[in-house]
Design an enzyme around this catalytic site. Structure first.
Site, PDB file in Angstrom:
ATOM      1  N   CYS A  84     -14.336 -24.105 -53.232  1.00 42.21           N
ATOM      2  CA  CYS A  84     -15.618 -24.844 -53.306  1.00 42.21           C
ATOM      3  C   CYS A  84     -16.158 -24.914 -54.723  1.00 42.21           C
ATOM      4  O   CYS A  84     -16.933 -25.815 -55.051  1.00 42.21           O
ATOM      5  CB  CYS A  84     -16.654 -24.190 -52.413  1.00 42.21           C
ATOM      6  SG  CYS A  84     -16.118 -24.068 -50.713  1.00 42.21           S
ATOM      7  N   ASN A 105     -18.773 -30.387 -45.165  1.00 45.75           N
ATOM      8  CA  ASN A 105     -18.431 -29.638 -46.380  1.00 45.75           C
ATOM      9  C   ASN A 105     -17.043 -30.082 -46.838  1.00 45.75           C
ATOM     10  O   ASN A 105     -16.050 -29.817 -46.159  1.00 45.75           O
ATOM     11  CB  ASN A 105     -18.475 -28.145 -46.037  1.00 45.75           C
ATOM     12  CG  ASN A 105     -18.099 -27.246 -47.193  1.00 45.75           C
ATOM     13  OD1 ASN A 105     -17.501 -27.683 -48.174  1.00 45.75           O
ATOM     14  ND2 ASN A 105     -18.429 -25.964 -47.060  1.00 45.75           N
ATOM     15  N   HIS A 149     -23.448 -27.474 -54.158  1.00 50.02           N
ATOM     16  CA  HIS A 149     -22.255 -27.658 -53.316  1.00 50.02           C
ATOM     17  C   HIS A 149     -22.724 -27.804 -51.879  1.00 50.02           C
ATOM     18  O   HIS A 149     -23.564 -27.040 -51.400  1.00 50.02           O
ATOM     19  CB  HIS A 149     -21.327 -26.457 -53.474  1.00 50.02           C
ATOM     20  CG  HIS A 149     -20.328 -26.335 -52.369  1.00 50.02           C
ATOM     21  ND1 HIS A 149     -19.529 -27.393 -51.983  1.00 50.02           N
ATOM     22  CD2 HIS A 149     -20.016 -25.299 -51.539  1.00 50.02           C
ATOM     23  CE1 HIS A 149     -18.766 -27.009 -50.978  1.00 50.02           C
ATOM     24  NE2 HIS A 149     -19.047 -25.741 -50.684  1.00 50.02           N
TER      25      HIS A 149
HETATM   26  O1  UT7 Z   1     -18.144 -23.869 -48.614  1.00 50.42           O
HETATM   27  C1  UT7 Z   1     -18.541 -22.593 -49.007  1.00 50.42           C
HETATM   28  C2  UT7 Z   1     -18.324 -21.610 -48.002  1.00 50.42           C
HETATM   29  N1  UT7 Z   1     -18.865 -21.847 -46.690  1.00 50.42           N
HETATM   30  C3  UT7 Z   1     -20.139 -21.640 -46.416  1.00 50.42           C
HETATM   31  O2  UT7 Z   1     -20.961 -21.464 -47.268  1.00 50.42           O
HETATM   32  C4  UT7 Z   1     -20.539 -21.548 -44.958  1.00 50.42           C
HETATM   33  C5  UT7 Z   1     -21.396 -20.334 -44.752  1.00 50.42           C
HETATM   34  N2  UT7 Z   1     -21.676 -19.976 -43.381  1.00 50.42           N
HETATM   35  C6  UT7 Z   1     -22.328 -20.796 -42.512  1.00 50.42           C
HETATM   36  O3  UT7 Z   1     -22.629 -21.920 -42.832  1.00 50.42           O
HETATM   37  C7  UT7 Z   1     -22.705 -20.262 -41.148  1.00 50.42           C
HETATM   38  O4  UT7 Z   1     -22.439 -18.896 -41.109  1.00 50.42           O
HETATM   39  C8  UT7 Z   1     -21.988 -20.961 -39.957  1.00 50.42           C
HETATM   40  C9  UT7 Z   1     -22.520 -22.373 -39.808  1.00 50.42           C
HETATM   41  C10 UT7 Z   1     -20.502 -20.986 -40.190  1.00 50.42           C
HETATM   42  C11 UT7 Z   1     -22.234 -20.230 -38.662  1.00 50.42           C
HETATM   43  O5  UT7 Z   1     -23.625 -20.177 -38.418  1.00 50.42           O
HETATM   44  P1  UT7 Z   1     -24.300 -18.815 -38.018  1.00 50.42           P
HETATM   45  O6  UT7 Z   1     -25.723 -19.105 -37.824  1.00 50.42           O
HETATM   46  O7  UT7 Z   1     -23.937 -17.801 -39.069  1.00 50.42           O
HETATM   47  O8  UT7 Z   1     -23.650 -18.502 -36.627  1.00 50.42           O
HETATM   48  P2  UT7 Z   1     -22.819 -17.207 -36.172  1.00 50.42           P
HETATM   49  O9  UT7 Z   1     -21.472 -17.218 -36.767  1.00 50.42           O
HETATM   50  O10 UT7 Z   1     -23.679 -15.993 -36.373  1.00 50.42           O
HETATM   51  O11 UT7 Z   1     -22.652 -17.465 -34.633  1.00 50.42           O
HETATM   52  C12 UT7 Z   1     -23.803 -17.491 -33.742  1.00 50.42           C
HETATM   53  C13 UT7 Z   1     -23.322 -17.859 -32.359  1.00 50.42           C
HETATM   54  C14 UT7 Z   1     -22.131 -17.060 -31.891  1.00 50.42           C
HETATM   55  O12 UT7 Z   1     -22.284 -16.856 -30.502  1.00 50.42           O
HETATM   56  P3  UT7 Z   1     -22.858 -15.450 -29.932  1.00 50.42           P
HETATM   57  O13 UT7 Z   1     -21.890 -14.407 -30.404  1.00 50.42           O
HETATM   58  O14 UT7 Z   1     -24.221 -15.312 -30.522  1.00 50.42           O
HETATM   59  O15 UT7 Z   1     -22.862 -15.661 -28.465  1.00 50.42           O
HETATM   60  C15 UT7 Z   1     -20.955 -17.972 -32.099  1.00 50.42           C
HETATM   61  O16 UT7 Z   1     -19.877 -17.715 -31.228  1.00 50.42           O
HETATM   62  O17 UT7 Z   1     -22.897 -19.223 -32.327  1.00 50.42           O
HETATM   63  C16 UT7 Z   1     -21.568 -19.307 -31.788  1.00 50.42           C
HETATM   64  N3  UT7 Z   1     -20.899 -20.434 -32.439  1.00 50.42           N
HETATM   65  C17 UT7 Z   1     -20.975 -21.691 -31.991  1.00 50.42           C
HETATM   66  N4  UT7 Z   1     -21.602 -22.230 -30.942  1.00 50.42           N
HETATM   67  C18 UT7 Z   1     -21.494 -23.568 -30.777  1.00 50.42           C
HETATM   68  C19 UT7 Z   1     -20.146 -20.405 -33.565  1.00 50.42           C
HETATM   69  N5  UT7 Z   1     -19.733 -21.652 -33.870  1.00 50.42           N
HETATM   70  C20 UT7 Z   1     -20.232 -22.469 -32.906  1.00 50.42           C
HETATM   71  C21 UT7 Z   1     -20.162 -23.851 -32.665  1.00 50.42           C
HETATM   72  N6  UT7 Z   1     -20.807 -24.359 -31.596  1.00 50.42           N
HETATM   73  N7  UT7 Z   1     -19.488 -24.690 -33.479  1.00 50.42           N
END
Ligand code: UT7
Length: 334
Positions: A115, A291, A261
């Site tokens: 990135c 992204n 980014h």
């Molecule tokens: O490009 C540079 C590098 N990348 C980034 O900067 C990305 C950085 N990270 C993020 O943007 C976020 O962490 C994500 C968007 C990837 C994830 O969001 P989050 O708010 O951190 O969600 P999480 O991983 O804590 O997951 C929360 C819940 C989980 O369910 P439980 O365990 O609470 O029941 C996941 O299983 O959301 C669930 N989940 C989804 N649900 C529906 C994870 N992905 C999805 C999805 N749809 N696509």
């Protein structure tokens, strides 16, 4: 010492639009979850057979940048190509651009900074131009993610974020003032595996892959420790922006346009809040493209230019964070 100015920018996005609703039919996700957590509404993915490889998209963006610069391909004396998704394991995609654009025997450098690749590339190009080594450098950030994403529920936390696309820039020598004022580059390899595709690579060579015969091996797909990456991205991008501001005696209110980014709209908004920037000081287009890692900053910059968001003398700030971890920034007088 010379100054480095940005003479032209360009971008290319594949035609195929993949909406959040489309993803709902591939995996257990919802439009609401994706919009709320990332701000993304749709992204572009290449279509099988449309010819849009990583280098081909880079070539299309490059043509636009060279034309906007008012130069010809023969004026380009160096190519820098940033990507985490090269056409081939080797050689890099820079030589493919050099071949396809028929740019003589100009040197082509591939950089692997994910990135942050475009910001790293800009910093490298700036050093080469300032010291007089090159006059016109073509810098490309291009990414083809869709082929490697796990589009099942297992991969949903990663696959809903990433899109395909390319952006390019022509950086040129100037004897005047302005242009690139400062850049920064950082990394923290302690977290190399927090956002990575581990295999196939030299830690698991072809013979071993054949022997294991496990197409479901999760190491073939991108892995991301989302929460950890999210928190680090906010801290490091903000730090990097302050670094170039401090180097040049400027402060956040002097920024006319920040292009962060496009990792996650929430990350951009939190960085904006830390710097106390107004909405019209920050440009985001992640809603439309997701992204696109190394492509995200030049695509956004090219669109911002098309929309007339930058005028001569404006202070433009670019900042990126990603796998490595790597991060960096650039401050440019437009
Ligand atoms: O490009 C540079 C590098 N990348 C980034 O900067 C990305 C950085 N990270 C993020 O943007 C976020 O962490 C994500 C968007 C990837 C994830 O969001 P989050 O708010 O951190 O969600 P999480 O991983 O804590 O997951 C929360 C819940 C989980 O369910 P439980 O365990 O609470 O029941 C996941 O299983 O959301 C669930 N989940 C989804 N649900 C529906 C994870 N992905 C999805 C999805 N749809 N696509």
């Amino acid at each position: 010492m010379y100054q480095t100015v940005i003479k032209g920018v360009g971008h290319f996005l594949p035609d195929r639009v993949v909406t959040n609703r489309d993803l709902e039919s591939m995996m257990d996700t919802t439009n609401e979850w994706i919009v709320e957590r990332t701000g993304i509404q749709e992204r572009r993915w290449v279509e099988e057979g449309d010819g849009n490889t990583t280098s081909a998209m880079g070539v299309k963006a490059a043509k636009m940048a060279i034309e906007q610069a008012g130069l010809s391909k023969d004026d380009i004396d160096y190519i820098i190509f940033a990507t985490l998704s090269p056409d081939y394991y080797f050689p890099g995609s820079g030589v493919l651009v050099q071949r396809d654009l028929e740019i003589g025997t100009a040197g082509a450098l591939d950089i692997r900074n994910q990135c942050s690749g475009f910001v790293y590339g800009l910093s490298i190009a700036d050093q080469f131009i300032k010291t007089g080594m090159y006059k016109n450098i073509l810098l490309i950030g291009s990414e083809l993610h869709s082929g490697a994403l796990d589009k099942t529920t297992r991969g949903r936390s990663v696959s809903v974020i990433f899109g395909d696309g390319a952006g390019a820039m022509v950086l040129s020598r100037s004897e005047g003032k302005g242009g690139v004022l400062a850049t920064s580059m950082h990394s923290e390899g302690a977290y190399a595996e927090e956002l990575a595709i581990i295999g196939p690579a030299t830690n698991r060579w072809v013979d071993q892959i054949i022997e294991e015969n496990n197409p479901e091996d999760p190491t073939y797909r991108p892995y991301m420790n989302g929460n950890f990456v999210f928190k680090n991205a906010i801290v490091r991008m903000t730090e990097a922006i302050y670094e170039v501001l401090t180097k040049t005696g400027k402060s956040p209110e002097n920024i006319d346009l920040l292009i962060p980014h496009q990792a996650n709209l929430r990350i951009s908004q939190m960085v904006q809040r830390q710097l106390k920037l107004a909405d019209d000081q920050v440009y985001n287009n992640i809603m439309r493209y997701g992204n696109t890692t190394a492509g995200s900053i030049p695509i956004a910059l090219s669109e911002a230019v098309q929309e007339g968001k930058l005028k001569e003398g404006d202070l433009l700030c670019l900042a990126a964070f990603g796998s490595g971890f790597t991060w960096g920034s650039a401050l440019i007088e437009w």
